[in-house]
Design an enzyme around this catalytic site. Structure first.
Site, short mmCIF file in Angstrom:
data_model
loop_
_atom_site.label_atom_id
_atom_site.label_comp_id
_atom_site.label_asym_id
_atom_site.label_seq_id
_atom_site.Cartn_x
_atom_site.Cartn_y
_atom_site.Cartn_z
N GLU A 1 0.83 -1.21 0.00
CA GLU A 1 0.00 0.00 0.00
C GLU A 1 0.87 1.26 0.00
OE1 GLU A 1 -2.90 -0.41 -0.85
OE2 GLU A 1 -3.16 -2.51 -0.35
N ASP B 1 3.46 -4.64 -5.56
CA ASP B 1 3.87 -5.97 -5.08
C ASP B 1 5.39 -6.05 -4.94
OD1 ASP B 1 1.33 -7.02 -4.91
OD2 ASP B 1 1.41 -8.09 -6.82
ZN ZN Z 1 -2.71 -2.63 -4.62
#
Ligand code: ZN
Length: 698
Positions: A526, A593
């Protein structure tokens, strides 16, 4: 656009800020037999590992092979993974609360959500009503005398959650995030994406024909003659295809510059002479609006073309279809079953409908989420989970700061700006500081559709009331039991609902390596969204504003281009060549990611160094498991992504989901991070440790 940690398709098909709950809505099937408690997911599951696989060749198979074999897709699902396991567990706890509240409520709040749930479970009433709850809307459509009545009709229908072609939402101004402005977006399609109308491939041609058949069946159920139903379905298909042609693609929509066109109401009126915006704005209680952000001008022009060229009868077909389709899951059994047969079975490969209790639990959570949620967190979210997560967030922030400072490709000037933005990120953990007050929402135990409309109108009204008011950054876009997380670029904050702060993501009784590999990577993901291809265009205050030097922007683009190419080479449907991931659509999530994995790993190493922990094999349940902390970190990370998905769902996801499938979220990230190969003793040149080190942005 908000960036979520993971996504489901039903919601994404609808709008650009759709919430992500899996709801199909309820149906008229009865609850069969006793409800069995699902098993609670566990972190770091040794039995999930496929020891016959080589982690250096296919890490995902190694971390998840056992799990995939032991966890086939349940017949009522289209995708089954660790997120789903936990969501099912959370929903079961929610269901028990709802059921108790429906029979013996102890508070006014429990009475309200208990009644909502009871109305949804009341299949006898739902079946008896048939399509009658739709009568007022159908009558209003029948009464339209010309397309000029449409604006007044839309303004009226907004209370019922319906309308057509256009609507207004209030949202933060992307160039001045302290302002709340009016915006009109694209929408108006039923199939998951514009491509479903425009792609000439055989698969899409077939789906289009099945869609028309489905509409014919639904109109017939409504009482139309077969001939009329055919003509109506063709009208809808023609209009939706025209709207699809004018719609912006998902990839283009990712660039904030593409979705910002401030027009005066007079200018917008010129674009759409057949739609009276003043009437609509007055009707929804926003007469003071003078400017509107027209997110997708192409869509607006396409609607105007439709309103100019299509006969009133065809426009009525379209309005009737959208009213019917939206209500279908809440209507009697024949509607609900036909809706399931096309949208879940044909389109996504779901074999069986979910039992009613699951659908009613989801529906109640969507409708009155912060009412149910405040009781849910009292019981299922221990106070120390919040404090512990806060500590992890701080460790991740420190790690990201180090990462930014050491980036080889970024100038000091841009680094200073990036660090300012990082330090400005606000953290929201668990649940809102203030709960929404639902006391004005009328709920009756015998009128599901009207309950749903009241709940929808409550949210729509709350949104419209924000116009011109200060921004309340303490609000949440997800309900507390949700297994997900998100970054809000216009507010520069990260949000972690209570629902995800549990195994397999977080387990306070386990070692740091496992938790950093789970929830640590989620937090890092995030945070990295603040710096992905979209997030990087927003400054620390949430405004779209350049803060990069031109040279750094060029270097950033080179790096992201590496990832676009890499993920574009991954196959979207296992074993099916020919359909790959869209590297542009998934770029933001892939960037997050990769960055999340790297900074979580570095944060773990910092933490272990501080603890003076030795990097030697660890223990599980008192038994040495043979894995080093670094290996435990990566396995914990990989296992978050264990999943199985139907072939059909994989195909839809490739078109609409900005997230890569679990296999590539795991393998793509580790093959770009040499620390993984080192931890598992891989050789340079093996698939998970490419010579040259793979792609790296952050
Ligand atoms: Zn995301």
């Amino acid at each position: 656009m908000r960036t979520f940690f993971t996504a489901t398709l039903t919601a994404m098909a609808l709008s650009m800020i759709a919430p992500l709950c899996v709801a199909q809505g309820p149906s008229a099937t009865v609850e069969n037999g006793p409800v069995k408690a699902p098993k609670k997911p566990v972190s770091f599951d040794l039995s999930a590992i496929d020891k016959s696989a080589n982690p250096c060749t296919d890490f995902y198979q190694y971390a998840c092979g056992g799990w995939m074999k032991d966890n086939p897709i349940p017949p009522d699902q289209v995708r089954w993974g660790r997120f789903n396991e936990l969501a099912e567990y959370n929903d079961y706890l929610l269901y028990k609360e709802l059921k108790a509240a429906a029979s013996t409520p102890r508070t006014a709040l429990q009475k309200q959500y208990g009644d909502f749930y009871a109305a949804c479970m009341n299949t006898r009433e739902v079946d008896q009503l048939g399509a009658r709850p739709l009568d007022p809307e159908m009558d209003a459509i029948a009464a339209l005398k010309s397309t000029e009545d449409l604006a007044a009709f839309n303004a009226q229908q907004i209370r019922r959650g319906g309308g057509g072609f256009f609507s207004i939402v209030v949202t933060q101004d992307q160039k001045n995030s302290s302002q709340q402005i009016a915006a009109t977006r694209q929408g108006g399609l039923t199939l998951p994406d514009r491509d479903y109308y425009l792609n000439t491939g055989q698969r899409y041609v077939k789906i289009r024909s099945q869609y028309v058949d489905h509409m014919v069946k639904m109109f017939t159920l409504l009482g139309d003659t077969h001939d009329k139903a055919i003509s109506e379905a063709n009208n809808v298909m023609r209009i939706e295809t025209a709207l699809a042609k004018g719609s912006m693609s998902r990839v283009d929509m990712r660039d904030p510059a593409n979705r910002y066109h401030m027009l005066s109401v007079a200018e917008l009126q010129q674009l759409t002479p057949n739609y009276n915006w003043k009437t609509y704005l007055n009707g929804i209680g926003l007469p003071e609006v003078s400017q509107i952000d027209v997110v997708s001008p192409g869509y607006v022009k396409a609607v105007n073309e439709v309103l100019t060229t299509e006969p009133l009868q065809a426009i009525k077909s379209y309005l009737r279809w959208h009213a019917l389709h939206a209500a279908a899951p809440l209507l009697s059994k024949p509607f609900e079953e036909e809706n399931f047969a096309f949208f879940s079975q044909t389109l996504e490969g779901q074999k069986q409908e979910q039992p009613r209790w699951k659908r009613c639990t989801r529906l109640t959570d969507q409708a009155l989420g912060e009412a149910v949620g405040q009781d849910w967190v009292k019981q299922h979210f221990p106070p120390n989970a919040k404090a512990n997560t806060q500590k992890l967030v701080e460790a991740l922030e420190a790690s990201m700061a180090e990462d930014l400072k050491s980036l080889p490709w970024m100038s000091d000037a841009t680094k200073a700006q990036a660090l300012d933005k990082l330090h400005a990120i606000a953290d929201k953990i668990g649940y809102p500081a203030h709960w929404k007050d639902y006391s004005s929402v009328v709920v009756k135990r015998d009128d599901l559709l009207s309950d749903e409309e009241h709940a929808n109108w409550f949210e729509r009204k709350r949104n419209l009331d924000k116009y011109g008011k200060p921004v309340d950054t303490s609000e949440w876009e997800m309900t507390p039991p949700t297994v997900n997380a998100y970054y809000e670029p216009s507010q520069n904050n990260i949000n972690f609902p209570a629902g995800i702060l549990q195994p397999p993501f977080y387990d306070n009784s386990l070692d740091a390596a496992v938790n950093f590999g789970g929830i640590g990577v989620v937090i890092g993901h995030e945070m990295t969204h603040a710096f992905d291809d979209e997030g990087a265009k927003y400054d620390l205050h949430g405004n779209v504003k350049g803060w990069w030097t031109a040279e750094d922007t060029a270097r950033f683009k080179e790096r992201t281009a590496c990832m676009v190419k890499e993920y574009g080479g991954f196959e979207a449907v296992p074993g099916q060549t020919g359909q790959n991931l869209n590297g542009h659509l998934t770029l933001g999530e892939n960037t997050a990611d990769n960055g999340g994995l790297r900074i979580a790993y570095q944060a773990l190493m910092e933490t272990l160094a501080k603890q003076g922990a030795a990097a030697e094999p660890g223990y599980v349940d008192g038994k040495r498991d043979g894995y080093t902390p670094a290996q435990r970190f990566f396995i914990s990370f990989g296992q978050v992504w264990c999943e199985n998905r139907t072939e059909q769902y994989a195909g839809v996801a490739a078109k609409v989901d900005p997230h890569s499938p679990g296999r590539w979220r795991a393998n793509g990230s580790v093959q770009n991070f040499p620390a993984f190969g080192k931890a598992f003793g891989c050789h340079a040149g093996q698939p998970m440790m490419p010579a040259g080190g793979g792609c790296r942005t952050w």
